[in-house]
Design an enzyme around this catalytic site. Structure first.
Site, PDB file in Angstrom:
ATOM      1  NE  ARG A  15      22.754 -15.803   5.254  1.00  0.00           N
ATOM      2  CZ  ARG A  15      23.369 -16.622   6.109  1.00  0.00           C
ATOM      3  NH1 ARG A  15      24.096 -17.627   5.640  1.00  0.00           N
ATOM      4  NH2 ARG A  15      23.256 -16.453   7.409  1.00  0.00           N
ATOM      5  CE  LYS A  75      21.811 -17.836  11.526  1.00  0.00           C
ATOM      6  NZ  LYS A  75      22.973 -18.751  11.783  1.00  0.00           N
ATOM      7  CE1 TYR A  94      23.725 -24.262   7.214  1.00  0.00           C
ATOM      8  CE2 TYR A  94      22.900 -22.206   6.286  1.00  0.00           C
ATOM      9  CZ  TYR A  94      23.741 -23.312   6.214  1.00  0.00           C
ATOM     10  OH  TYR A  94      24.579 -23.445   5.147  1.00  0.00           O
ATOM     11  CG  HIS A  96      23.609 -23.448  13.943  1.00  0.00           C
ATOM     12  ND1 HIS A  96      24.709 -24.212  13.588  1.00  0.00           N
ATOM     13  CD2 HIS A  96      23.367 -22.628  12.880  1.00  0.00           C
ATOM     14  CE1 HIS A  96      25.117 -23.863  12.376  1.00  0.00           C
ATOM     15  NE2 HIS A  96      24.326 -22.919  11.921  1.00  0.00           N
ATOM     16  CD  GLU A 118      22.533 -27.044  11.813  1.00  0.00           C
ATOM     17  OE1 GLU A 118      22.015 -27.056  12.951  1.00  0.00           O
ATOM     18  OE2 GLU A 118      22.004 -26.500  10.822  1.00  0.00           O
ATOM     19  CB  VAL A 239      36.498 -26.074  16.726  1.00  0.00           C
ATOM     20  CG1 VAL A 239      36.299 -27.465  17.280  1.00  0.00           C
ATOM     21  CG2 VAL A 239      37.932 -25.615  16.919  1.00  0.00           C
ATOM     22  CG  ASP A 270      26.234 -19.973  13.661  1.00  0.00           C
ATOM     23  OD1 ASP A 270      25.411 -19.170  14.121  1.00  0.00           O
ATOM     24  OD2 ASP A 270      26.751 -19.834  12.541  1.00  0.00           O
TER      25      ASP A 270
END
Length: 373
Positions: A15, A75, A94, A96, A118, A239, A270
């Protein structure tokens, strides 16, 4: 503002932070864009495609990080990328951070302004920059699970939808949000018997309205999770607590009671994963087996379909990226509190409460860092 787009370096990650049409938008708003050589090549965007819309091509990631005011990528930065960041530089990607204290420490040490896709919100309380990848990951989770159920991959040798005269597989989806809803849609479409478990009665009601009697909706309790996991052929972990580590809802004891060759797909990986036995894997080595159960725990699942994923992500991130470039991060966040919710690290401080709690770090409100009274 000078926008930098480095090439992704995570395993089998193709990506790219900006497609050429997005680059064109930044340039039309008066900004410069530099793109690392080959950044979009694997998904059909060669360097000439970027040059044609006005981008400049740089050979190395180092050149991108040294010059850019804002880095836009997909990422979370790998450790060597974190070390290239500098004080005051905006990172939009992102992140995480909850299960990744080493990355968080390096981001703090760099003094950069790290905005996580996120945790950006919308007026309805949704996560608009996570949603497109959640849609992809939810749909892929069923594909991945169906493949893992094949005997050659360690599975029970079950066809997800069965055939006339043979029962379909039982799929249990834990979590009825964006990932779970898309997993349900795919599982149901492939003919599986689908059960979705969630703690929100409102969400279960919406799923029941959407899918009707084709699925079973179950309120989440430890007993309910244990009962349905033990009888499942495929369990999807979907979740999410925004910014925080995923709760370990499925224990090893529960997993050890599943039939040998059953499969779990942990889309929550993640954020640390919702199965006690989960550990991150890659597209190169996506699975491992614990107590006879096949685990698929790839941390960048949408990277397997990078062209679709990149377009879906750019559609969502572009307006926010332009706002940051046009106004600077402080003014952009003053005007848009939903974007401010994406601020995770700012000049050495952890500025998202759930991230701070997960990392056992002091929390500094984002409002304080950007000067909101």
């Amino acid at each position: 503002m000078l926008i930098g787009v480095p090439k992704e370096i995570k395993s089998l990650e193709y990506r790219v932070g900006l497609v050429p049409s997005s680059v064109r938008e930044f340039i039309q708003h008066g900004h410069r864009v530099i793109v690392q050589k080959g950044a979009g090549e694997k998904i059909g965007f060669d360097d000439d495609a970027y040059r044609q819309v006005g981008a400049e091509i740089e050979e190395t990631a180092e050149a991108i990080y040294q010059q850019a005011d804002m880095i836009i990528k997909v990422k979370e930065p790998q450790l060597q990328e974190c070390r290239l960041l500098r004080r005051g530089q905006i990172l939009f990607a992102y992140l995480h951070l909850a299960p990744d204290p080493e990355q968080a420490h390096l981001l703090q040490e760099s003094g950069c302004v790290a905005i996580a896709y996120e945790t950006v919100t919308d007026k309805n309380g949704g996560l608009p920059l996570l949603a497109p990848m959640s849609e992809v990951a939810g749909r892929m989770s069923i594909q991945a699970g169906a493949t893992c159920l094949e005997i050659k991959n360690g599975g029970r040798g079950i066809l997800l939808g069965g055939v006339p005269g043979v029962a379909p597989a039982k799929v249990v989806v834990i979590g009825g949000g964006m990932v779970g809803t898309n997993a349900v849609r795919m599982g149901m479409g492939m003919g599986a018997h689908v059960v979705v478990i969630d703690k929100s009665l409102a969400q279960l009601y919406q799923l029941d309205l959407q899918f009707g009697s084709k699925i079973n909706t179950i309120f989440s309790t430890t007993d309910a999770i244990e009962e349905h996991v033990l009888n499942a052929d495929l369990v999807i972990g979907a979740v999410l607590i925004p910014g925080a580590s995923a709760p370990k809802l499925v224990t090893r004891k529960m997993l050890s009671g599943m039939r040998p060759g059953s499969v779990v797909v942990d889309v929550s990986i993640d954020q640390g994963g919702c199965f006690e036995t989960s550990k991150p894997t890659t597209h190169e080595n996506p699975t491992f087996i614990v107590d006879g159960v096949v685990h698929y725990c790839v941390t960048n699942m949408p990277g397997a379909v990078p062209r679709t994923s990149t377009f879906a992500l750019n559609n969502a991130t572009l307006p926010f990226g332009l706002l940051l470039a046009n106004l600077g991060y402080r003014e952009a966040m003053r005007q848009n509190p939903h974007l401010m919710n994406g601020l995770n690290v700012c000049e050495g401080k952890i500025t998202h409460q759930a991230v701070a709690e997960a990392l056992h770090q002091p929390y500094t409100p984002a409002e304080q860092m950007i000067g909101v009274k």
